[in-house]
Design a protein around this motif. Sequence first.
Motif, PDB file in Angstrom:
ATOM      1  N   THR A  26      18.021  13.484  -9.066  1.00 16.62           N
ATOM      2  CA  THR A  26      18.136  12.363 -10.109  1.00 16.62           C
ATOM      3  C   THR A  26      16.520  11.626  -9.478  1.00 16.62           C
ATOM      4  OG1 THR A  26      20.070  11.900 -10.354  1.00 16.62           O
ATOM      5  CG2 THR A  26      18.852   9.956 -10.709  1.00 16.62           C
ATOM      6  N   ASP A  27      16.292  11.595  -8.327  1.00 19.66           N
ATOM      7  CA  ASP A  27      15.119  10.877  -7.763  1.00 19.66           C
ATOM      8  C   ASP A  27      13.994  11.670  -8.309  1.00 19.66           C
ATOM      9  OD1 ASP A  27      16.349   9.235  -5.687  1.00 19.66           O
ATOM     10  OD2 ASP A  27      16.331  10.847  -4.410  1.00 19.66           O
ATOM     11  N   ASN A  28      14.084  13.034  -8.471  1.00 19.88           N
ATOM     12  CA  ASN A  28      12.661  13.769  -8.809  1.00 19.88           C
ATOM     13  C   ASN A  28      12.554  13.802 -10.208  1.00 19.88           C
ATOM     14  OD1 ASN A  28      10.559  15.868  -8.286  1.00 19.88           O
ATOM     15  ND2 ASN A  28      11.933  17.309  -9.341  1.00 19.88           N
ATOM     16  N   VAL A  29      13.563  13.703 -11.248  1.00 19.23           N
ATOM     17  CA  VAL A  29      13.636  13.869 -12.729  1.00 19.23           C
ATOM     18  C   VAL A  29      13.162  12.453 -13.070  1.00 19.23           C
ATOM     19  CG1 VAL A  29      15.108  13.846 -14.709  1.00 19.23           C
ATOM     20  CG2 VAL A  29      15.174  15.662 -13.003  1.00 19.23           C
ATOM     21  N   MET A  30      13.432  11.306 -12.355  1.00 17.50           N
ATOM     22  CA  MET A  30      13.292   9.656 -12.975  1.00 17.50           C
ATOM     23  C   MET A  30      12.030   9.551 -12.414  1.00 17.50           C
ATOM     24  SD  MET A  30      15.592   8.222 -14.240  1.00 17.50           S
ATOM     25  CE  MET A  30      15.435   6.595 -14.134  1.00 17.50           C
ATOM     26  N   PHE A  31      11.282  10.174 -11.371  1.00 17.77           N
ATOM     27  CA  PHE A  31       9.927   9.812 -10.851  1.00 17.77           C
ATOM     28  C   PHE A  31       9.201  10.506 -11.847  1.00 17.77           C
ATOM     29  CE2 PHE A  31       6.088  10.491  -8.679  1.00 17.77           C
ATOM     30  CZ  PHE A  31       5.621   9.313  -8.267  1.00 17.77           C
ATOM     31  N   CYS A  32       9.391  11.859 -12.216  1.00 17.53           N
ATOM     32  CA  CYS A  32       8.544  12.559 -13.212  1.00 17.53           C
ATOM     33  C   CYS A  32       8.601  11.797 -14.611  1.00 17.53           C
ATOM     34  CB  CYS A  32       9.005  13.914 -13.413  1.00 17.53           C
ATOM     35  SG  CYS A  32       8.731  14.842 -12.028  1.00 17.53           S
ATOM     36  N   ALA A  33       9.737  11.345 -14.928  1.00 20.98           N
ATOM     37  CA  ALA A  33       9.640  10.629 -16.429  1.00 20.98           C
ATOM     38  C   ALA A  33       9.139   9.246 -16.259  1.00 20.98           C
ATOM     39  CB  ALA A  33      11.128  10.332 -16.724  1.00 20.98           C
ATOM     40  N   MET A  34       9.225   8.411 -15.028  1.00 20.44           N
ATOM     41  CA  MET A  34       8.443   7.240 -14.948  1.00 20.44           C
ATOM     42  C   MET A  34       6.821   7.383 -14.932  1.00 20.44           C
ATOM     43  SD  MET A  34      10.835   4.847 -12.623  1.00 20.44           S
ATOM     44  CE  MET A  34      10.800   5.992 -11.381  1.00 20.44           C
ATOM     45  N   THR A  35       6.408   8.451 -14.605  1.00 21.22           N
ATOM     46  CA  THR A  35       5.043   8.945 -14.374  1.00 21.22           C
ATOM     47  C   THR A  35       4.455   9.829 -15.454  1.00 21.22           C
ATOM     48  OG1 THR A  35       5.237  10.639 -12.685  1.00 21.22           O
ATOM     49  CG2 THR A  35       5.161   8.510 -11.995  1.00 21.22           C
ATOM     50  N   HIS A  36       5.379  10.215 -16.377  1.00 22.98           N
ATOM     51  CA  HIS A  36       4.896  10.942 -17.418  1.00 22.98           C
ATOM     52  C   HIS A  36       4.541  12.431 -17.064  1.00 22.98           C
ATOM     53  CE1 HIS A  36       5.580   7.980 -20.472  1.00 22.98           C
ATOM     54  NE2 HIS A  36       4.917   6.935 -19.342  1.00 22.98           N
ATOM     55  N   ASN A  37       4.900  12.811 -16.026  1.00 22.00           N
ATOM     56  CA  ASN A  37       4.665  14.185 -15.289  1.00 22.00           C
ATOM     57  C   ASN A  37       5.700  15.331 -15.790  1.00 22.00           C
ATOM     58  OD1 ASN A  37       4.062  16.474 -13.855  1.00 22.00           O
ATOM     59  ND2 ASN A  37       3.583  15.321 -11.887  1.00 22.00           N
ATOM     60  N   PRO A  38       5.220  15.942 -17.011  1.00 20.69           N
ATOM     61  CA  PRO A  38       6.318  17.006 -17.559  1.00 20.69           C
ATOM     62  C   PRO A  38       6.021  18.561 -16.920  1.00 20.69           C
ATOM     63  CG  PRO A  38       4.322  17.017 -18.892  1.00 20.69           C
ATOM     64  CD  PRO A  38       3.964  15.911 -17.732  1.00 20.69           C
ATOM     65  N   ARG A  40       6.482  21.710 -15.246  1.00 16.54           N
ATOM     66  CA  ARG A  40       7.597  22.925 -15.004  1.00 16.54           C
ATOM     67  C   ARG A  40       7.965  22.916 -13.648  1.00 16.54           C
ATOM     68  NH1 ARG A  40       6.239  27.976 -18.438  1.00 16.54           N
ATOM     69  NH2 ARG A  40       8.389  28.394 -18.712  1.00 16.54           N
ATOM     70  N   LEU A  41       7.059  22.927 -12.542  1.00 13.83           N
ATOM     71  CA  LEU A  41       7.459  23.277 -11.291  1.00 13.83           C
ATOM     72  C   LEU A  41       8.513  22.104 -10.767  1.00 13.83           C
ATOM     73  CD1 LEU A  41       4.201  23.745  -9.563  1.00 13.83           C
ATOM     74  CD2 LEU A  41       6.157  25.298  -9.750  1.00 13.83           C
ATOM     75  N   HIS A  42       8.624  20.835 -11.591  1.00 15.34           N
ATOM     76  CA  HIS A  42       9.479  19.801 -11.060  1.00 15.34           C
ATOM     77  C   HIS A  42      10.709  19.774 -11.956  1.00 15.34           C
ATOM     78  CE1 HIS A  42       6.047  18.592  -8.628  1.00 15.34           C
ATOM     79  NE2 HIS A  42       5.495  18.118  -9.627  1.00 15.34           N
ATOM     80  N   LEU A  43      10.497  20.264 -13.357  1.00 17.24           N
ATOM     81  CA  LEU A  43      11.570  20.049 -14.218  1.00 17.24           C
ATOM     82  C   LEU A  43      12.300  21.220 -14.873  1.00 17.24           C
ATOM     83  CD1 LEU A  43       9.693  17.112 -16.208  1.00 17.24           C
ATOM     84  CD2 LEU A  43      11.523  17.083 -14.433  1.00 17.24           C
ATOM     85  N   ASP A  44      11.826  22.486 -14.735  1.00 13.84           N
ATOM     86  CA  ASP A  44      12.213  23.528 -15.220  1.00 13.84           C
ATOM     87  C   ASP A  44      13.029  24.585 -14.441  1.00 13.84           C
ATOM     88  OD1 ASP A  44      12.657  25.916 -16.668  1.00 13.84           O
ATOM     89  OD2 ASP A  44      11.049  25.545 -17.952  1.00 13.84           O
TER      90      ASP A  44
END
Length: 154
Positions: A26-38, A40-44
């Motif tokens: 959740t920390d990682n996904v929320m931070f990526c969402a808040m900073t508009h960083n899509p 794949r290394l973080h989300l896929d």
Amino acid sequence: MAGLFFDELEVGQVFKHELRRTITETDNVMFCAMTHNPARLHLDEEYCREETEFGQRLVNSGFTLGLMVGVSVGDTTLGTAIANLGWDEVRFPAPVFHGDTLRIETEVAELRESKSRPNAGIVTFIHRAYNQNEVLVAQCKRSGLQLKSPAASA
């Protein structure tokens, strides 16, 4: 006040911050969402498992940097900082994964009087983050403008 004044710090002083943090998905996904960083290394997860050397998602390094500095605030600058002046030499020598628990150390690297503010000095901190296996995962230098104690400012 938890933070220390400029004149209470000493070059070479090391803070081993008591607060530790286990990083969650959740920390990682929320931070990526808040900073508009899509990235794949973080989300896929599938992409990371099949096509990267890590085999799993990496925690966003911006989150790691922010956490490392944030954990240090209570022991060093809370209530005594005027401003953060910059981050230098930011490095991530090893990856951070979901489930890693980080501990932080801060060293006072340099102290110098402010030329423009007699009530303040400039502090250079070195922050280091280690995972649960004592592997260094992040490091940076941070400079800040720090208040002097009222007695030292008089």
